[in-house]
Write a protein that holds these residues in place. Sequence first.
Motif, mmCIF file in Angstrom:
data_model
loop_
_atom_site.group_PDB
_atom_site.id
_atom_site.type_symbol
_atom_site.label_atom_id
_atom_site.label_comp_id
_atom_site.label_asym_id
_atom_site.label_seq_id
_atom_site.Cartn_x
_atom_site.Cartn_y
_atom_site.Cartn_z
ATOM 1 N N ILE A 268 0.856 -1.185 0.000
ATOM 2 C CA ILE A 268 0.000 0.000 0.000
ATOM 3 C C ILE A 268 0.891 1.233 0.000
ATOM 4 C CG2 ILE A 268 -1.783 1.262 1.270
ATOM 5 C CD1 ILE A 268 -2.434 -1.448 2.676
ATOM 6 N N GLU A 269 0.513 2.228 -0.786
ATOM 7 C CA GLU A 269 1.269 3.483 -0.841
ATOM 8 C C GLU A 269 0.447 4.620 -0.226
ATOM 9 O OE1 GLU A 269 3.460 5.023 -4.584
ATOM 10 O OE2 GLU A 269 1.522 6.085 -4.541
ATOM 11 N N VAL A 270 1.118 5.463 0.541
ATOM 12 C CA VAL A 270 0.474 6.624 1.170
ATOM 13 C C VAL A 270 1.317 7.858 0.896
ATOM 14 C CG1 VAL A 270 -0.119 7.707 3.377
ATOM 15 C CG2 VAL A 270 -0.626 5.287 3.005
ATOM 16 N N GLU A 271 0.650 8.962 0.587
ATOM 17 C CA GLU A 271 1.355 10.231 0.505
ATOM 18 C C GLU A 271 0.773 11.188 1.527
ATOM 19 O OE1 GLU A 271 1.015 12.030 -3.335
ATOM 20 O OE2 GLU A 271 -0.990 12.796 -2.953
ATOM 21 N N SER A 272 1.588 12.131 1.957
ATOM 22 C CA SER A 272 1.165 13.105 2.954
ATOM 23 C C SER A 272 0.105 14.045 2.380
ATOM 24 C CB SER A 272 2.374 13.923 3.411
ATOM 25 O OG SER A 272 1.976 14.999 4.240
ATOM 26 N N THR A 273 -0.839 14.430 3.228
ATOM 27 C CA THR A 273 -1.802 15.456 2.856
ATOM 28 C C THR A 273 -1.489 16.766 3.565
ATOM 29 O OG1 THR A 273 -3.303 14.610 4.569
ATOM 30 C CG2 THR A 273 -3.680 13.872 2.304
ATOM 31 N N GLY A 274 -0.358 16.805 4.282
ATOM 32 C CA GLY A 274 0.077 18.030 4.942
ATOM 33 C C GLY A 274 1.237 18.653 4.192
ATOM 34 N N THR A 275 1.911 19.581 4.839
ATOM 35 C CA THR A 275 3.058 20.250 4.214
ATOM 36 C C THR A 275 4.350 19.481 4.431
ATOM 37 O OG1 THR A 275 3.372 21.588 6.212
ATOM 38 C CG2 THR A 275 2.004 22.522 4.456
ATOM 39 N N GLY A 276 4.371 18.586 5.400
ATOM 40 C CA GLY A 276 5.564 17.798 5.686
ATOM 41 C C GLY A 276 5.384 16.359 5.259
ATOM 42 N N PRO A 277 6.374 15.505 5.547
ATOM 43 C CA PRO A 277 6.299 14.098 5.155
ATOM 44 C C PRO A 277 5.306 13.317 6.009
ATOM 45 C CG PRO A 277 8.233 14.464 6.508
ATOM 46 C CD PRO A 277 7.638 15.828 6.247
ATOM 47 N N PHE A 278 4.786 12.233 5.446
ATOM 48 C CA PHE A 278 3.940 11.335 6.240
ATOM 49 C C PHE A 278 4.790 10.526 7.201
ATOM 50 C CE2 PHE A 278 1.518 7.356 6.910
ATOM 51 C CZ PHE A 278 0.338 7.897 7.400
ATOM 52 N N SER A 279 6.046 10.228 6.820
ATOM 53 C CA SER A 279 6.931 9.443 7.684
ATOM 54 C C SER A 279 8.378 9.775 7.391
ATOM 55 C CB SER A 279 6.688 7.940 7.480
ATOM 56 O OG SER A 279 7.037 7.559 6.158
ATOM 57 N N ARG A 280 9.230 9.451 8.360
ATOM 58 C CA ARG A 280 10.664 9.598 8.227
ATOM 59 C C ARG A 280 11.359 8.471 8.994
ATOM 60 N NH1 ARG A 280 10.568 11.842 4.120
ATOM 61 N NH2 ARG A 280 11.161 13.985 3.616
ATOM 62 N N GLY A 281 12.683 8.421 8.881
ATOM 63 C CA GLY A 281 13.437 7.393 9.573
ATOM 64 C C GLY A 281 13.119 7.364 11.062
ATOM 65 N N GLY A 282 12.850 6.171 11.591
ATOM 66 C CA GLY A 282 12.434 6.015 12.978
ATOM 67 C C GLY A 282 10.944 5.776 13.128
ATOM 68 N N ASP A 283 10.159 6.030 12.061
ATOM 69 C CA ASP A 283 8.714 5.783 12.098
ATOM 70 C C ASP A 283 8.365 4.345 11.722
ATOM 71 O OD1 ASP A 283 7.892 8.335 12.914
ATOM 72 O OD2 ASP A 283 7.905 9.095 10.860
ATOM 73 N N SER A 284 9.354 3.552 11.335
ATOM 74 C CA SER A 284 9.101 2.157 10.986
ATOM 75 C C SER A 284 8.375 1.435 12.108
ATOM 76 C CB SER A 284 10.427 1.434 10.743
ATOM 77 O OG SER A 284 10.860 1.579 9.429
ATOM 78 N N GLY A 285 7.359 0.684 11.732
ATOM 79 C CA GLY A 285 6.583 -0.078 12.699
ATOM 80 C C GLY A 285 5.281 0.573 13.092
ATOM 81 N N SER A 286 5.058 1.827 12.667
ATOM 82 C CA SER A 286 3.824 2.532 13.015
ATOM 83 C C SER A 286 2.611 1.854 12.391
ATOM 84 C CB SER A 286 3.875 3.984 12.528
ATOM 85 O OG SER A 286 4.969 4.680 13.062
ATOM 86 N N LEU A 287 1.528 1.821 13.134
ATOM 87 C CA LEU A 287 0.255 1.350 12.605
ATOM 88 C C LEU A 287 -0.415 2.496 11.864
ATOM 89 C CD1 LEU A 287 -1.622 -1.217 12.724
ATOM 90 C CD2 LEU A 287 -2.880 -0.001 14.523
ATOM 91 N N VAL A 288 -0.895 2.240 10.645
ATOM 92 C CA VAL A 288 -1.584 3.259 9.848
ATOM 93 C C VAL A 288 -3.071 2.930 9.848
ATOM 94 C CG1 VAL A 288 -1.795 4.320 7.578
ATOM 95 C CG2 VAL A 288 0.465 3.669 8.454
ATOM 96 N N PHE A 289 -3.895 3.937 10.173
ATOM 97 C CA PHE A 289 -5.313 3.690 10.377
ATOM 98 C C PHE A 289 -6.164 4.769 9.717
ATOM 99 C CE2 PHE A 289 -3.099 5.418 14.050
ATOM 100 C CZ PHE A 289 -3.700 6.656 14.226
ATOM 101 N N ARG A 290 -7.418 4.393 9.422
ATOM 102 C CA ARG A 290 -8.372 5.329 8.853
ATOM 103 C C ARG A 290 -8.847 6.315 9.915
ATOM 104 N NH1 ARG A 290 -12.322 0.998 6.116
ATOM 105 N NH2 ARG A 290 -13.447 1.538 8.032
ATOM 106 N N GLU A 291 -9.533 7.352 9.445
ATOM 107 C CA GLU A 291 -10.049 8.367 10.364
ATOM 108 C C GLU A 291 -11.036 7.790 11.378
ATOM 109 O OE1 GLU A 291 -11.560 10.957 7.287
ATOM 110 O OE2 GLU A 291 -10.031 12.457 7.752
ATOM 111 N N ASP A 292 -11.694 6.673 11.001
ATOM 112 C CA ASP A 292 -12.659 6.055 11.920
ATOM 113 C C ASP A 292 -12.022 5.019 12.824
ATOM 114 O OD1 ASP A 292 -12.137 4.144 10.029
ATOM 115 O OD2 ASP A 292 -14.220 3.761 9.477
ATOM 116 N N GLY A 293 -10.690 4.946 12.863
ATOM 117 C CA GLY A 293 -10.007 4.058 13.787
ATOM 118 C C GLY A 293 -9.933 2.618 13.350
ATOM 119 N N VAL A 294 -9.949 2.362 12.055
ATOM 120 C CA VAL A 294 -9.792 1.006 11.521
ATOM 121 C C VAL A 294 -8.391 0.887 10.931
ATOM 122 C CG1 VAL A 294 -10.599 -0.650 9.796
ATOM 123 C CG2 VAL A 294 -12.248 0.734 11.064
#
Length: 331
Positions: A268-294
């Motif tokens: 799955i590919e994700v791009e940031s919707t903000g002005t900065g990055p969605f992730s950087r080094g050290g963010d490995s392992g993060s859970l990615v979830f929808r706005e409704d908490g799924v």
Amino acid sequence: MDKGKAREVKAQATDLVRELSERVVRPSDLADGGPALAIGLAPQPDGSYALAVRYRLGLPSVRSIARKVVAEVGPDVDVRRTGRISTLADDPTKVRPRPPVITARSLGETGRVRPLRPGVSIAHVDVTAGTLGAFVHKDGVVHALSNYHVLSGRPQARVGDVILQPGPADGGRSPRDQVGTLAARVDLEPGRDATVDCALALLTDQEVDPEYPVGRITTTAVALGGEKVSKIGRTTSITYGQVTAIELDNVVVGYGEELGELSFDNQIEVESTGTGPFSRGGDSGSLVFREDGVALGLLFAGSESGGDNGTGLTYLNPIDAVLDALGVTLV
């Protein structure tokens, strides 16, 4: 195109890439025996799908193949250039494909946190720092979920190895900061396609705080594309993005000297919707979830460039594939 038709076009494009690779790609442009060019499905605003084509910058013959695929498929193609895609924690072999994780630049939780909660710094004693993504049950016991390259790091790691919170890059030391031991992992091997980068730590203290910014997350879903998503990570803390491609095959990721570059399918590919990055080094392992908490995916890799705002693209393992591979459920 509807999803069924898009999958047919994807299969045809994959065959074309394979055929062209044998004739066009220069040896210097190959990544682990194949071109750094991924093929998948890109969601469109009207609910249809285009063919997703992702190719690495700086590889002329790979760019040539991407152009031929576009010419063959026609207008229903979403083409993106990426930088080199690498794991999002420091390389445990110290041959770093990305800049080192730097505590002073971190917006997330890099200190000692008890009880443990999602988003904090964690790592194998011989790794630097990654992110505790989620708590899961295995055989009725609570474990911490993160990436192979965070909780194991290298093939030589063994079940029972020390896991620290915070990770060593953030000052974690054994035995003072030991929170558990490596309990299980899905092995990664050079030359073999992969689908997940994941591992478990058996926690010494079973009392944990499983709350995320959206509350407790106990359910999962298959990414359809276009979803608004978020994550909480050790480096960039809470960020927001959108799923821009699904079912991506041949996502070539750098793992350093020992493992080299590995190819991942069904990502799955994700791009940031903000002005900065969605992730950087050290963010490995993060859970990615929808706005409704799924929950949708487990973050494991990214590029420094690409995406609409130029801050890079992030890649996830589908969360159900991760949970199934480890035989666990979300707490």
